[in-house]
Design a protein around this motif. Structure first.
Motif, mmCIF file in Angstrom:
data_model
loop_
_atom_site.group_PDB
_atom_site.id
_atom_site.type_symbol
_atom_site.label_atom_id
_atom_site.label_comp_id
_atom_site.label_asym_id
_atom_site.label_seq_id
_atom_site.Cartn_x
_atom_site.Cartn_y
_atom_site.Cartn_z
ATOM 1 N N ASP A 273 -1.593 -2.364 4.906
ATOM 2 C CA ASP A 273 -1.817 -3.494 4.006
ATOM 3 C C ASP A 273 -0.587 -4.391 4.081
ATOM 4 O O ASP A 273 0.533 -3.913 3.885
ATOM 5 N N HIS B 287 -16.950 -6.553 -4.405
ATOM 6 C CA HIS B 287 -16.618 -5.139 -4.590
ATOM 7 C C HIS B 287 -17.663 -4.454 -5.431
ATOM 8 O O HIS B 287 -18.025 -4.926 -6.498
ATOM 9 N N GLY C 279 0.829 -1.218 0.000
ATOM 10 C CA GLY C 279 0.000 0.000 0.000
ATOM 11 C C GLY C 279 0.857 1.259 0.000
ATOM 12 O O GLY C 279 2.018 1.256 -0.447
ATOM 13 N N GLY C 280 0.264 2.313 0.512
ATOM 14 C CA GLY C 280 0.934 3.607 0.506
ATOM 15 C C GLY C 280 2.266 3.581 1.255
ATOM 16 O O GLY C 280 3.217 4.279 0.880
ATOM 17 N N SER D 269 -0.361 6.680 6.570
ATOM 18 C CA SER D 269 -1.360 5.984 5.752
ATOM 19 C C SER D 269 -2.691 5.900 6.483
ATOM 20 O O SER D 269 -2.754 6.057 7.702
ATOM 21 N N ASN D 270 -3.717 5.586 5.719
ATOM 22 C CA ASN D 270 -5.048 5.403 6.311
ATOM 23 C C ASN D 270 -5.222 4.010 6.897
ATOM 24 O O ASN D 270 -6.005 3.827 7.827
ATOM 25 N N SER E 42 -0.122 2.619 -6.739
ATOM 26 C CA SER E 42 -1.413 3.141 -6.329
ATOM 27 C C SER E 42 -2.536 2.567 -7.205
ATOM 28 O O SER E 42 -2.264 1.842 -8.156
ATOM 29 N N SER F 148 -3.656 -8.959 -8.848
ATOM 30 C CA SER F 148 -2.831 -9.283 -7.683
ATOM 31 C C SER F 148 -2.653 -10.785 -7.496
ATOM 32 O O SER F 148 -1.701 -11.234 -6.878
ATOM 33 N N TRP G 172 -11.322 -7.683 -7.990
ATOM 34 C CA TRP G 172 -9.924 -7.368 -7.725
ATOM 35 C C TRP G 172 -8.999 -8.549 -7.931
ATOM 36 O O TRP G 172 -8.116 -8.554 -8.737
ATOM 37 N N LYS H 97 4.794 6.783 1.496
ATOM 38 C CA LYS H 97 3.956 7.763 2.193
ATOM 39 C C LYS H 97 4.375 7.833 3.663
ATOM 40 O O LYS H 97 4.560 6.807 4.301
ATOM 41 N N GLN I 73 -2.064 0.509 -10.640
ATOM 42 C CA GLN I 73 -2.468 -0.881 -10.789
ATOM 43 C C GLN I 73 -3.490 -1.042 -11.906
ATOM 44 O O GLN I 73 -3.456 -1.997 -12.670
ATOM 45 N N GLY J 73 0.454 -5.606 -7.056
ATOM 46 C CA GLY J 73 -0.948 -5.181 -7.088
ATOM 47 C C GLY J 73 -1.327 -4.371 -5.861
ATOM 48 O O GLY J 73 -1.952 -3.316 -5.979
HETATM 49 P P1 UTP Z 1 -5.387 1.245 -0.145
HETATM 50 O O1 UTP Z 1 -6.829 1.521 -0.322
HETATM 51 O O2 UTP Z 1 -4.967 0.711 1.168
HETATM 52 O O3 UTP Z 1 -4.631 2.585 -0.495
HETATM 53 O O4 UTP Z 1 -4.984 0.228 -1.276
HETATM 54 P P2 UTP Z 1 -3.176 3.083 -0.133
HETATM 55 O O5 UTP Z 1 -2.583 3.473 -1.412
HETATM 56 O O6 UTP Z 1 -2.452 2.048 0.688
HETATM 57 O O7 UTP Z 1 -3.396 4.400 0.719
HETATM 58 P P3 UTP Z 1 -4.016 4.532 2.191
HETATM 59 O O8 UTP Z 1 -4.070 3.183 2.833
HETATM 60 O O9 UTP Z 1 -5.387 5.120 1.965
HETATM 61 O O10 UTP Z 1 -3.139 5.494 2.934
HETATM 62 C C1 UTP Z 1 -3.662 -0.184 -1.526
HETATM 63 C C2 UTP Z 1 -3.587 -0.778 -2.879
HETATM 64 O O11 UTP Z 1 -4.090 -2.097 -2.861
HETATM 65 C C3 UTP Z 1 -4.731 -2.420 -4.050
HETATM 66 C C4 UTP Z 1 -4.840 -1.174 -4.865
HETATM 67 O O12 UTP Z 1 -3.917 -1.232 -5.901
HETATM 68 C C5 UTP Z 1 -4.440 -0.069 -3.901
HETATM 69 O O13 UTP Z 1 -3.700 0.911 -4.538
HETATM 70 N N1 UTP Z 1 -6.018 -3.058 -3.723
HETATM 71 C C6 UTP Z 1 -6.868 -2.482 -2.864
HETATM 72 C C7 UTP Z 1 -6.298 -4.270 -4.276
HETATM 73 O O14 UTP Z 1 -5.513 -4.813 -5.041
HETATM 74 N N2 UTP Z 1 -7.472 -4.881 -3.954
HETATM 75 C C8 UTP Z 1 -8.373 -4.315 -3.113
HETATM 76 O O15 UTP Z 1 -9.427 -4.907 -2.853
HETATM 77 C C9 UTP Z 1 -8.047 -3.084 -2.556
#
Ligand code: UTP
Ligand code: MN
Length: 596
Positions: free
Chosen positions: A440, A482, A427-428, A436-437, A537, A558, A492, A433, A541, A533
């Motif tokens: 992951d 989703h 993730g971020g 993050s929110n 971002s 992914s 996804w 970053k 992806q 994946g």
């Molecule tokens: P996030 O929504 O966690 O975003 O998805 P982020 O970029 O980490 O930012 P934060 O958490 O809001 O700070 C992370 C990445 O995971 C993938 C997407 O590519 C996304 O960019 N993803 C997300 C999937 O592959 N499947 C999903 O169901 C959700």
């Protein structure tokens, strides 16, 4: 009107597009990171001040410039002949001020061009730096000096990298590679580390990789998109319009604005877009239609876009829908339904859903313990209640240190269930970053041959043990589903995952905050595709999938890469291999920030 709660919202997609906090973090462009290959503490002192590097942006393309800046950030280099002799370590720092710099890095290779590209007084000063032999003199070198120094861990002699060939000798004399600082005995350094072994992502941005990218490509997976962006003000305005289209469910328009944001954020780098640049280069960028171009033009003149400022931000409907969709579990569709019921504020939602802010104990059923199965509607409603109750916790961004702690704790618990698993925070976080929110984490087993069997079913077992140890609050069973969204063209992926809410045991610091933690389980064969994946971002992806399909006749997500014509599967053994299989130049995770 009777309240209907039939449409199931998607916690992930909702969280992702509620970009208030996301755009806030971007004001803080300095990323905490350590590039040092040396496992020792900083010994910077008055006698050994940091070495200041000034990277002259002129003539570097955006991604190369950004990669150089990333290289310099917070890095320790060794001064000395080799790893066995007594060594001096110097911290290397980026200097924003040319006058204060010890070394200047430039792409310009001739004196007249140097004079043409910078303002004349500065040019004279710069070239004179290496002519005058006073205290202030400093070498002007090429990017390779910096790249090779950081890669090897040694401050390399400058002479071989003199930007102006005629001044090789002076450059050698002025090079800081021989200057003295604190001497450190080799034993204090511990075992000589392998150069290039860093925290994940394991490699620094390699300027050669960055140079292979093209910021005018229609696919964001061929562009370099660093966190910092020269057109931040413009991006913020476009993002307001994008969010408005998002809450109103205008998905095609969301996509256009997302693409425009991804492109304009880097266009005309390193300086912001001006009216002049707009007509020369920017207007030729792909995806920028008439309407968006006229908005950019408006911004270059007025410093704002009237629609964003006047029509959207001040609209009570937009304010309510934005506040609703910022809640974990509430998608734009649900938000509009709630608005249509006459609900306007979060407090009204609390009453409607009978939620006590801060208390999620009644909302979060122990699925794990009871093994109960709920219908989709009930699941969706529980997830909204958890999101509402914990909105103050979820609104607090997660630092990199806390993300690392959560990963460590989760992996310790996992080790009690299954040995030899490994994980990466994606993730971020992985894109650099600072906050993050959510967290992951992609998890796999280290054994390529037998790992696959060992990973299966781990998700449920892990959640069970986290629950037994009271770290676990809630587990969304919506991971397979989703809401349709143009940014997400297909399902996804088919990976096993647990979208959880965790709360680590209290520490000396007091109450812990509830955190959203997505645990993604991948077999070793698809570990790296899962990492790519989930590193995102989202736009990056999305374009990887599009590129694979349109340009390569392949399918990427992914959970795997396959060739469409015969369904041949690919099992990459590294992240680079994922890019190679897809016929793409490698894009460092820190250059995959293609969203607003
Ligand atoms: P996030 O929504 O966690 O975003 O998805 P982020 O970029 O980490 O930012 P934060 O958490 O809001 O700070 C992370 C990445 O995971 C993938 C997407 O590519 C996304 O960019 N993803 C997300 C999937 O592959 N499947 C999903 O169901 C959700
Ligand atoms: Mn995330």
């Amino acid at each position: 009107m009777s309240p209907k709660r039939t449409r199931k919202p998607t916690p992930k997609s909702d969280g992702e597009d509620s970009s208030d906090s996301y755009s806030d973090f971007r004001h803080d462009l300095k990323r905490p990171r350590s590039n040092s290959p040396w496992n020792i503490t900083d010994n910077t002192s008055a006698d050994n001040p940091p070495l200041k590097i000034y990277v002259l942006s002129v003539k570097f393309d955006a991604t190369t410039y950004q990669s150089l800046v990333c290289l310099v950030e917070d890095c320790l280099l060794r001064v000395g002949k080799d790893e066995h002799s007594p060594a001096t370590l110097r911290r290397v720092e980026l200097s924003a001020n040319l006058e204060e710099a010890d070394v200047i890095v430039t792409a310009i290779r001739t004196r007249p061009r140097l004079e043409r590209h910078v303002n004349p007084s500065l040019a004279t000063y710069m070239t004179s730096l290496i002519l005058i032999t006073d205290q202030k003199s400093r070498p002007i070198v090429t990017a390779e000096w910096l790249q090779n120094s950081v890669r090897s861990g040694f401050l390399l002699p400058c002479a071989d990298y003199a930007a102006l060939r005629d001044f090789r000798k002076e450059t050698a004399r002025l090079c800081p590679d021989q200057k003295q600082g604190d001497v450190i005995a080799p034993e204090q350094l511990g075992a000589p580390p392998k150069p290039q072994v860093f925290r994940d992502p394991e490699e620094l941005v390699d300027a050669r990789d960055a140079a292979a990218l093209d910021h005018t490509s229609r696919y964001s997976c061929q562009r370099g998109s660093p966190l910092s962006c020269p057109n931040q003000g413009l991006v913020r305005e476009l993002d307001v319009i994008r969010r408005c289209r998002f809450v109103e469910g205008e998905e095609r328009s969301v996509l256009s604005y997302s693409r425009a944001i991804a492109l304009t954020s880097m266009a005309a780098y390193p300086s912001p877009i001006t009216a002049e640049k707009l007509h020369s280069g920017v207007a030729k960028l792909p995806f920028l239609g008439e309407k968006i171009l006229s908005m950019i033009e408006e911004y270059t003149g007025a410093g704002k876009i009237a629609e964003a400022q006047e029509a959207i931000l001040s609209s009570p409907r937009f304010q309510s829908l934005s506040a609703f969709t910022a809640i974990y579990g509430i998608g734009p569709h649900t938000a509009r339904k709630l608005y249509a019921l006459g609900l306007r504020t979060l407090e009204e939602l609390d009453r409607y859903y009978e939620v006590t802010p801060g208390d999620a104990s009644t909302e979060a059923p122990s699925h794990v313990a009871s093994d109960k199965h709920y219908t989709e509607e009930v699941e969706a409603e529980i997830s909204i209640k958890v999101g509402l109750a914990l909105r103050h916790d979820f609104g607090q961004l997660i630092s990199r240190e806390e993300a690392e702690e959560i990963n460590r704790v989760v992996m310790e618990v996992l080790a009690s269930i299954q040995e030899d698993c490994k994980s990466l925070i994606v993730g971020g976080y992985r894109r650099g970053k600072p906050q993050s929110n959510d967290v992951d984490i992609v998890i796999t087993h280290s054994d390529w041959n037998s790992g696959s069997k060992k990973v299966k079913g781990l998700s449920k077992k892990l959640v069970q043990v986290l629950h037994e140890r009271s770290m676990f609050l809630y587990f969304s069973d919506l991971s397979g589903f989703h809401e349709h969204n143009t940014l997400r063209t297909h399902n996804w992926d088919s990976l096993e995952k647990a979208l959880t809410v965790l709360c680590l045991p209290s520490n000396a610091g007091g109450r812990r905050i509830h955190r959203r933690v997505d645990l993604i389980f991948a077999t070793p064969e698809v570990f790296w595709t899962a990492v790519v994946g989930w590193t995102g971002s989202t736009m990056f992806q999305r374009d990887l999938r599009l590129w694979a399909k349109q340009q390569k006749g392949m399918k990427f997500d992914s959970s795997g890469i396959s060739r469409r014509r015969d369904s041949k599967l690919y099992f990459p053994k590294s992240e680079r291999e994922v890019f190679e299989i897809l016929g793409l130049a490698y894009v460092h995770p820190s250059l995959r920030n293609a969203d607003a």
